[in-house]
Each structure stands twice: as C-alpha cells, then as structure tokens.
Design a protein around this motif. Structure first.
Motif, mmCIF file in Angstrom:
data_model
loop_
_atom_site.group_PDB
_atom_site.id
_atom_site.type_symbol
_atom_site.label_atom_id
_atom_site.label_comp_id
_atom_site.label_asym_id
_atom_site.label_seq_id
_atom_site.Cartn_x
_atom_site.Cartn_y
_atom_site.Cartn_z
ATOM 1 N N GLU A 204 0.833 -1.193 0.000
ATOM 2 C CA GLU A 204 0.000 0.000 0.000
ATOM 3 C C GLU A 204 0.877 1.257 0.000
ATOM 4 O OE1 GLU A 204 -3.615 2.045 2.621
ATOM 5 O OE2 GLU A 204 -2.756 0.102 3.204
ATOM 6 N N GLY A 205 0.526 2.170 -0.882
ATOM 7 C CA GLY A 205 1.256 3.433 -0.962
ATOM 8 C C GLY A 205 2.434 3.423 -1.913
ATOM 9 N N LEU A 206 2.778 2.244 -2.469
ATOM 10 C CA LEU A 206 3.901 2.187 -3.404
ATOM 11 C C LEU A 206 3.441 2.630 -4.784
ATOM 12 C CD1 LEU A 206 6.816 1.382 -4.146
ATOM 13 C CD2 LEU A 206 5.962 -0.939 -4.594
ATOM 14 N N ALA A 207 4.036 3.683 -5.305
ATOM 15 C CA ALA A 207 3.739 4.147 -6.658
ATOM 16 C C ALA A 207 4.584 3.375 -7.658
ATOM 17 C CB ALA A 207 4.017 5.638 -6.784
ATOM 18 N N VAL A 208 3.935 2.872 -8.708
ATOM 19 C CA VAL A 208 4.616 2.078 -9.728
ATOM 20 C C VAL A 208 4.381 2.717 -11.088
ATOM 21 C CG1 VAL A 208 4.826 -0.195 -10.808
ATOM 22 C CG2 VAL A 208 4.267 -0.027 -8.368
#
Length: 263
Positions: free
Chosen positions: A224-228
């Motif tokens: 959660e919260g990881l931008a890819v």
C-alpha cells in the motif's frame, strides 16, 4: 558562442508561427527566482517557457530560409542553443545577426530530439540560465507526464515480493516482452516511485499496452502506498531507461528463461 549548427531552425523552411505568450513577462520573472537547489522556482521557469515564447539567435540565415541555423554554446561538453526572452533583451544582447521568434513548446520539441539544450539570456551578468535537453523533453511531452529532474536513481530497496512474483509468473505470457528491469526513482519534486523497464521485441501500441497491462495487474499486489510506473527501454531520450540499460540487470529475461525467470 560560435557558428556550429545546433540543429537548424525548426521547419528548415517556413518556421512555425509564433504563438502569443499568455504572459510576456512570465519567463523573465521566473528567471529572477531561479537559484541552485530551488527546484520549485526552476519548475516555474519550465512552465513559463512551455506557455511563452523566445527569440532564438540565428548564427546563419534568416527565419524561413532553408539555411537558417541556430547558434551554439558549449557548456561543460553539452550543446545549447542561445535565446533571449524579450525584444528588450535582444537589444541588450547586441546580437547583430538574425533571430526567430518561436514558442517555447515548439523549440523544446525541436531541440531535445538532437540532445540540445536551450540557454536563456547568455549576455546578462552571471551568464543566464541553461535548460538541458531532458527538461526540454518534459516541456514537449507535458511537464505533468514526466518526473522533475535531476533524478536520483538506484536499486529498489522496498520489499514487494507478491508484486514481483505476479510479474515474473505472468511475464512469459506476454509474447512481445523480452525482459523486465527495475529502478527506484526519486524526482527533485514529488514522491519517489518504482519504475519497471519494459524491454519489448515489438514496440507497436498493442504490444506496449499488453506489457503495461501486465504491470498494472501486478500493481494490485504491491504494498500500500507504493507508486509504480513503467518506462519503455527503447526510449533513447528517457533518463530512467538510459539508467536501466546501463546499470540494472533484468529480473525477468525471456532469452535466459528455461521454465523459471531469472533472479
């Protein structure tokens, strides 16, 4: 400044018509605020340049002539085409040759493709401000579509085992996909993100969409919260792709795959 060609005036014939600037003084106001490490001020300059216009200094020829050529400045081994930001600055520069008025968007699109930057007001005390070709590329593509540089790039430290597992399991099913690489990207402004480099046998729109859809599916399993984000390895102008080609080992490689992806 000398007479080396900086790529020629865009159009190599009739130059594109200059668009009136939304605010003729915006570029000059933004220039006054630019200073080392003041990235937001520099970003404001890029926005003003994208919406404004500049007076390109022609070393040879006149606007509209087939032999029209921009001047050249070599700064630290990198090429820049000189420009001024207003008629008043043109007069102050003492430039006695021709010039061409062109929108910042148009000149950015023309210069970055030959890896030339734009140098604004080189005659002023302090030498003016240079905009490297990578930032001109951002102007041409849309400032909100590409990360603000300079970028800090390195190996990802974030733990995302499920995300990578889904990518590796499904990558072999995406036939145009040759390999996958990864990088951790910290823009000068904005949040860091995980970049996945897509190395494709075929870069047609359906192939690109299939590879990006793979990453999008896997992103549902990311922490959660990881931008890819994704980047095409075939893009010769993308600094992330350039770093991936030079520094990152594939974590999936179809050519080496024999039932299991490479680690």
């Amino acid at each position: 400044m000398n007479g080396t060609v900086a790529g020629g005036a865009p159009g190599w014939g009739q130059p594109p018509a200059a668009r009136p600037a939304a605010d003729p003084a915006a570029i000059e106001r933004a220039l006054r605020d630019v200073a080392p490490e003041r990235w937001e001020a520099y970003e404001n300059l890029l926005r003003a340049l994208a919406e404004g216009q500049v007076w390109m200094l022609l070393w040879h020829g006149t606007p509209g002539s087939p032999d029209a050529q921009y001047g050249n400045m070599d700064i630290g081994g990198h090429g820049y085409a000189p420009a001024v930001t207003s008629p008043e600055q043109l007069t102050a520069s003492g430039w006695a040759r021709g010039h061409e008025v062109i929108s910042g968007l148009e000149v950015a699109n023309a210069l970055y493709r030959t890896r030339w930057g734009l140098w604004l007001n080189p005659h002023v005390p302090g030498g003016g401000i240079g905009v490297p070709w990578a930032d001109l590329r951002r102007i041409a593509a849309g400032l909100d579509r590409l990360p603000a540089g300079p970028l800090q790039l390195g190996e990802p430290q974030v733990q995302a085992p499920q995300f990578y597992a889904v990518l590796e399991q499904q990558a072999s099913e995406v036939r145009p996909l040759r390999s996958l690489r990864r990088a951790w990207v910290q823009p000068a402004l904005g949040e860091p993100y995980l970049a996945i480099g897509l190395d494709l046998y075929d870069t047609s729109p359906p192939a690109v969409e299939a590879a990006r859809a793979l990453v999008q599916r896997a992103a549902a399993h990311a922490p959660e919260g990881l931008a890819v984000s994704t980047v095409l390895m075939a893009d010769d102008y993308d600094p992330v792709a350039m770093w991936l080609r030079a520094c990152a080992r594939p974590f999936f490689d179809r050519d080496a795959w024999q039932g299991h992806p490479t680690r």
